[in-house]
Design an enzyme around this catalytic site. Structure first.
Site, PDB file in Angstrom:
ATOM      1  N   CYS A   2      52.289  38.499  55.250  1.00  0.00           N
ATOM      2  CA  CYS A   2      51.379  37.556  55.872  1.00  0.00           C
ATOM      3  C   CYS A   2      51.996  36.172  55.772  1.00  0.00           C
ATOM      4  O   CYS A   2      52.986  35.977  55.068  1.00  0.00           O
ATOM      5  CB  CYS A   2      50.050  37.569  55.144  1.00  0.00           C
ATOM      6  SG  CYS A   2      49.412  39.239  54.929  1.00  0.00           S
ATOM      7  N   ARG A  27      54.843  36.158  60.964  1.00  0.00           N
ATOM      8  CA  ARG A  27      54.792  36.941  59.729  1.00  0.00           C
ATOM      9  C   ARG A  27      53.663  37.969  59.725  1.00  0.00           C
ATOM     10  O   ARG A  27      53.550  38.779  58.800  1.00  0.00           O
ATOM     11  CB  ARG A  27      54.621  36.022  58.520  1.00  0.00           C
ATOM     12  CG  ARG A  27      55.682  34.956  58.414  1.00  0.00           C
ATOM     13  CD  ARG A  27      55.445  34.107  57.207  1.00  0.00           C
ATOM     14  NE  ARG A  27      55.580  34.880  56.009  1.00  0.00           N
ATOM     15  CZ  ARG A  27      56.723  35.112  55.375  1.00  0.00           C
ATOM     16  NH1 ARG A  27      57.838  34.595  55.848  1.00  0.00           N
ATOM     17  NH2 ARG A  27      56.745  35.832  54.291  1.00  0.00           N
ATOM     18  N   TRP A  73      48.933  40.418  58.146  1.00  0.00           N
ATOM     19  CA  TRP A  73      49.449  41.736  58.538  1.00  0.00           C
ATOM     20  C   TRP A  73      48.834  42.699  57.517  1.00  0.00           C
ATOM     21  O   TRP A  73      49.195  42.693  56.337  1.00  0.00           O
ATOM     22  CB  TRP A  73      50.968  41.759  58.464  1.00  0.00           C
ATOM     23  CG  TRP A  73      51.580  43.008  59.037  1.00  0.00           C
ATOM     24  CD1 TRP A  73      51.933  43.208  60.333  1.00  0.00           C
ATOM     25  CD2 TRP A  73      51.925  44.205  58.341  1.00  0.00           C
ATOM     26  NE1 TRP A  73      52.473  44.463  60.478  1.00  0.00           N
ATOM     27  CE2 TRP A  73      52.477  45.096  59.272  1.00  0.00           C
ATOM     28  CE3 TRP A  73      51.805  44.609  57.007  1.00  0.00           C
ATOM     29  CZ2 TRP A  73      52.923  46.369  58.930  1.00  0.00           C
ATOM     30  CZ3 TRP A  73      52.242  45.876  56.666  1.00  0.00           C
ATOM     31  CH2 TRP A  73      52.800  46.742  57.626  1.00  0.00           C
ATOM     32  N   ASN A  99      49.639  36.589  49.961  1.00  0.00           N
ATOM     33  CA  ASN A  99      50.620  37.425  50.678  1.00  0.00           C
ATOM     34  C   ASN A  99      51.264  38.326  49.641  1.00  0.00           C
ATOM     35  O   ASN A  99      51.879  37.834  48.690  1.00  0.00           O
ATOM     36  CB  ASN A  99      51.673  36.511  51.329  1.00  0.00           C
ATOM     37  CG  ASN A  99      52.848  37.296  51.893  1.00  0.00           C
ATOM     38  OD1 ASN A  99      52.702  38.465  52.253  1.00  0.00           O
ATOM     39  ND2 ASN A  99      54.001  36.665  51.969  1.00  0.00           N
ATOM     40  N   GLY A 100      51.097  39.630  49.793  1.00  0.00           N
ATOM     41  CA  GLY A 100      51.674  40.565  48.817  1.00  0.00           C
ATOM     42  C   GLY A 100      50.740  41.740  48.608  1.00  0.00           C
ATOM     43  O   GLY A 100      49.829  41.969  49.414  1.00  0.00           O
ATOM     44  N   GLU A 466      71.053  50.000  67.514  1.00  0.00           N
ATOM     45  CA  GLU A 466      70.349  48.718  67.592  1.00  0.00           C
ATOM     46  C   GLU A 466      69.679  48.549  68.963  1.00  0.00           C
ATOM     47  O   GLU A 466      68.553  48.048  69.047  1.00  0.00           O
ATOM     48  CB  GLU A 466      71.345  47.577  67.315  1.00  0.00           C
ATOM     49  CG  GLU A 466      70.811  46.175  67.532  1.00  0.00           C
ATOM     50  CD  GLU A 466      69.590  45.819  66.702  1.00  0.00           C
ATOM     51  OE1 GLU A 466      69.207  46.582  65.793  1.00  0.00           O
ATOM     52  OE2 GLU A 466      68.984  44.773  66.993  1.00  0.00           O
ATOM     53  N   LYS A 470      65.696  47.835  69.760  1.00  0.00           N
ATOM     54  CA  LYS A 470      65.220  46.713  70.587  1.00  0.00           C
ATOM     55  C   LYS A 470      64.230  47.224  71.629  1.00  0.00           C
ATOM     56  O   LYS A 470      63.159  46.668  71.794  1.00  0.00           O
ATOM     57  CB  LYS A 470      66.384  45.999  71.312  1.00  0.00           C
ATOM     58  CG  LYS A 470      67.302  45.192  70.450  1.00  0.00           C
ATOM     59  CD  LYS A 470      66.735  43.889  69.946  1.00  0.00           C
ATOM     60  CE  LYS A 470      65.970  43.957  68.669  1.00  0.00           C
ATOM     61  NZ  LYS A 470      66.551  44.139  67.410  1.00  0.00           N
ATOM     62  N   GLU A 473      60.775  48.740  69.924  1.00  0.00           N
ATOM     63  CA  GLU A 473      59.854  47.875  69.189  1.00  0.00           C
ATOM     64  C   GLU A 473      59.139  46.881  70.104  1.00  0.00           C
ATOM     65  O   GLU A 473      58.077  46.380  69.759  1.00  0.00           O
ATOM     66  CB  GLU A 473      60.545  47.154  68.030  1.00  0.00           C
ATOM     67  CG  GLU A 473      61.607  46.176  68.400  1.00  0.00           C
ATOM     68  CD  GLU A 473      62.324  45.570  67.187  1.00  0.00           C
ATOM     69  OE1 GLU A 473      61.726  45.479  66.107  1.00  0.00           O
ATOM     70  OE2 GLU A 473      63.495  45.178  67.349  1.00  0.00           O
ATOM     71  N   HIS A 489      74.055  68.180  70.719  1.00  0.00           N
ATOM     72  CA  HIS A 489      73.709  69.072  69.611  1.00  0.00           C
ATOM     73  C   HIS A 489      72.197  69.208  69.478  1.00  0.00           C
ATOM     74  O   HIS A 489      71.690  69.444  68.379  1.00  0.00           O
ATOM     75  CB  HIS A 489      74.342  68.568  68.313  1.00  0.00           C
ATOM     76  CG  HIS A 489      75.840  68.630  68.344  1.00  0.00           C
ATOM     77  ND1 HIS A 489      76.540  69.801  68.204  1.00  0.00           N
ATOM     78  CD2 HIS A 489      76.772  67.663  68.567  1.00  0.00           C
ATOM     79  CE1 HIS A 489      77.845  69.566  68.306  1.00  0.00           C
ATOM     80  NE2 HIS A 489      78.002  68.271  68.544  1.00  0.00           N
ATOM     81  N   LYS A 582      57.655  39.807  61.148  1.00  0.00           N
ATOM     82  CA  LYS A 582      59.059  39.399  61.072  1.00  0.00           C
ATOM     83  C   LYS A 582      59.658  39.703  59.696  1.00  0.00           C
ATOM     84  O   LYS A 582      60.724  40.279  59.598  1.00  0.00           O
ATOM     85  CB  LYS A 582      59.152  37.900  61.368  1.00  0.00           C
ATOM     86  CG  LYS A 582      60.565  37.345  61.312  1.00  0.00           C
ATOM     87  CD  LYS A 582      61.269  37.580  62.608  1.00  0.00           C
ATOM     88  CE  LYS A 582      62.676  37.032  62.633  1.00  0.00           C
ATOM     89  NZ  LYS A 582      63.513  37.806  63.568  1.00  0.00           N
TER      90      LYS A 582
HETATM   91  C1  AGP Z   1      64.345  44.137  64.221  1.00  0.00           C
HETATM   92  O1  AGP Z   1      64.226  43.529  65.438  1.00  0.00           O
HETATM   93  C2  AGP Z   1      63.386  43.713  63.182  1.00  0.00           C
HETATM   94  N1  AGP Z   1      63.195  42.329  63.113  1.00  0.00           N
HETATM   95  C3  AGP Z   1      63.618  44.377  61.815  1.00  0.00           C
HETATM   96  O2  AGP Z   1      64.153  45.639  61.967  1.00  0.00           O
HETATM   97  C4  AGP Z   1      64.468  43.558  60.814  1.00  0.00           C
HETATM   98  O3  AGP Z   1      65.805  43.581  61.179  1.00  0.00           O
HETATM   99  C5  AGP Z   1      64.269  44.162  59.415  1.00  0.00           C
HETATM  100  O4  AGP Z   1      62.930  44.100  59.060  1.00  0.00           O
HETATM  101  C6  AGP Z   1      65.113  43.455  58.384  1.00  0.00           C
HETATM  102  O5  AGP Z   1      64.807  42.093  58.308  1.00  0.00           O
HETATM  103  P1  AGP Z   1      65.784  41.078  57.636  1.00  0.00           P
HETATM  104  O6  AGP Z   1      67.031  41.035  58.431  1.00  0.00           O
HETATM  105  O7  AGP Z   1      65.035  39.791  57.651  1.00  0.00           O
HETATM  106  O8  AGP Z   1      66.042  41.576  56.242  1.00  0.00           O
END
Ligand code: AGP
Length: 587
Positions: A2, A27, A73, A99-100, A466, A470, A473, A489, A582
């Protein structure tokens, strides 16, 4: 996961907190709340959904110099107004945002209920105001009551708490980030710096086990002992404009565009630091790269570039799985942590595990002052500026750039890396500018696909992983990345008429990957080729220049652009995908 913020000063705290929450929304954004503190009462507003376009007047609060806020969150307790923060104590004099995760919350809740405290929400966070009140009832002052409360908590927290009577504000952290902003006669507490960048660049990062109490002045204290700690402030170099969308409709598009500069900036590292880190790699007996999500994909890329360029083997482990490798960790092991935020809980835990075994550590990280930078022996900063969109874009290409630099440095060919990166960064602008319109059209055309597959061999394999992340998500369409030969496979069973498949092809892997593309095309797949030259097997072609070992930096850019436009075509918010945050600060 959060975002929290508190303000005490001479401005209207409601406004500072509201604006701050806008910048912290990355966040978490399933609900929000603000508490405004007045002479004899604390006024609270809480709402489900994003804070988005809420204006100061919508809060309906009179001005106040003391306020706090939260953007959530959800972890414990569903998404509802009742579960949204801030939470009040029974006597309504203590207000807290958290937050936690409080791991022993059931036990503490039971205890408090036996003492006559009634819980209104289902959250673990409501423990804080009640427990603080419980200790204050025993004639302990606010600061002491907060300390006693925090000493009872198992789990992680960053909190901001305000006492209505003394008008004091307290912040504390253990495992979740908290930074204090120090202005002229005013103080800020927040999960990250953007909420106060417009007012001050002086910041003090709290470490785990530290508390700050703000009345007329600010003081830092050890939570366990109560002893005062002297802390130095840092000057934040990020500009407030960097944390704004500017002319762009979304942060994602802005951050994709910023790669025109950030790749170059990532390569501008202090030569002494590169030398030292190179030596750490050379001296290590066993190297592990750890990360999560996109940063993990950069780790997978590290395995390829170090094998190919430096001729050394490195292990790659998803950070949350790292403890499984504990038996192989010694004081000769090197653990490299990759992270944009430097606050990812699983990654921090992996580094703590490494530290327990006296491993050497260094990070590749974007956020200055983040928890990771304080855990690792050395830190290579990405210099990418704030990445606000939940999706990692520019941080990924910065990570890849730094990995390339290190791999060549270990091979004794740093000059070659610089040459390559220079060539790459010159091509980025052209790739972006020539593809924006085209990829928008492609995304609109295939927006209703239900599956996407991406294949690549060698260096292109991590880019396929990757790229799939993208797409899924942001558009909520199923997408999977594979090593070129692997699809047949099993997963090739899912290929039927029109299924879009991105084929990431390189001069070195072309003859094989194009046969894989052919296998897919024969079963009806729609082939989107990314290569330096066109081929008949491609139904759609995206040209990227041949830049040898630096190719992974370029391949991902068209996929980032495609993902952005497919999200828009499907009516999804590119900056705030559903269910995500994030910084993943819970394990
Ligand atoms: C990907 O687009 C996400 N933002 C997520 O997978 C991110 O890379 C992951 O949570 C790791 O975050 P960080 O690089 O801040 O450690």
């Amino acid at each position: 996961m959060c975002g929290i913020i508190g303000y005490k000063g001479n401005k209207d705290g409601n406004e500072v907190v509201l604006k701050g929450l806008h910048s912290l929304e990355y966040r978490g954004y399933d609900s929000w709340g603000i508490a405004s503190v007045h002479e004899n009462e604390i006024k609270i507003i809480k709402k489900v959904g994003q804070i988005g376009h809420i204006k100061l007047k919508d809060l309906g609060f009179p001005k106040s110099n003391l306020a706090l806020g939260h953007t959530r969150w959800a972890t414990h307790g569903g998404v509802s107004e009742i579960n949204a923060h801030p939470h009040l104590s029974k006597n309504k004099k203590i207000v807290v945002v958290h937050n936690g995760i409080v791991e022993n919350f059931q036990e503490l809740r039971r205890f408090l209920e036996e003492q006559g405290f009634e819980f209104i929400s289902e959250t673990d966070s409501e423990i804080f105001p009640h427990l603080i009140e419980y200790f204050m009832e025993q004639k302990i002052n606010f600061e002491g009551a907060v300390r006693r409360t925090l000493n009872k908590i198992e789990g992680s927290f960053a909190i901001v708490a305000i006492n209505l009577e003394s008008k004091e504000m307290v912040g504390a952290r253990h495992g979740s980030p908290l930074v204090a902003g120090i202005g002229n006669g005013e103080f800020f507490l927040a999960s990250d710096v953007p909420p106060f960048l417009a007012y001050t660049k002086k910041a003090v990062y709290l470490d785990d086990g530290e508390l700050t109490i703000i009345n007329k002045h600010i003081k830092f204290i050890n939570i366990e002992t109560g002893k005062e700690i002297k802390k130095q402030h840092q000057t934040i170099e990020w500009d407030v404009e960097q944390a704004k969308k500017g002319k762009y409709p979304h942060f994602m598009l802005k951050e994709i565009n910023e790669q025109k500069d950030t790749i170059k900036l990532a390569a501008e590292q202090p030569p002494e630091l590169i030398k030292k880190v190179t030596k750490m790699i050379e001296d290590a007996r066993g190297v592990f790269f750890v990360g999560c999500g996109t940063s993990y994909h950069a780790c997978v890329s590290a395995a390829y570039v170090f094998a190919k360029i430096s001729k050394i083997h490195v292990n790659v482990v998803i950070a949350s799985e790292f403890s499984e490798y504990e038996d192989f960790l010694t004081d000769k092991t090197l653990v490299v942590a990759l992270s944009q935020s430097g606050e990812t809980a699983d990654l921090l835990e992996a580094i703590r595990t490494a530290k327990k075994h006296n491993c050497k550590t260094f990070s590749v990280v974007n956020v200055v002052g983040s928890s990771l930078t304080r855990l690792c022996d050395r830190n290579i900063m990405m210099n990418a500026g704030p990445e606000i969109c939940v999706l990692s874009t520019k941080s990924y290409t910065s990570q890849l750039t730094i990995l390339l630099l290190l791999a060549y440095s270990v091979a004794g060919k740093l000059g070659k890396a610089k040459e390559l990166i220079d060539t790459v960064s010159k091509s980025v602008g052209e790739i972006i500018d020539t593809n924006l319109k085209k990829l928008k059209q492609l995304a609109t055309k295939i927006k209703d696909a239900t599956d996407f597959f991406l294949i690549g061999r060698g260096l292109a394999f991590p880019s396929a992983l990757e790229g799939a992340l993208k797409i899924k998500e942001i558009s909520y369409i199923h997408a999977e990345g594979f090593a070129g030969a692997e699809l047949k496979h099993g997963t090739i069973a899912l290929i039927e008429d029109g299924v879009p498949v991105f084929v990431l092809s390189t001069p070195a892997t072309r003859h094989l990957i194009l046969s894989n593309a052919m296998e897919i095309k024969s079963r009806g797949g729609y082939i989107i080729g990314i290569d330096s030259e066109d081929n008949d097997v491609f139904d759609y072609f995206i040209k990227v220049p041949d830049v040898g070992n630096a190719e992974p930096i370029l391949w991902i850019i068209p996929i980032q652009i495609f993902s952005y436009y497919i999200a828009l075509a499907r009516g999804c918010d590119p900056d705030k995908p559903r269910n995500l945050a994030k910084s993943v600060t819970v394990k």
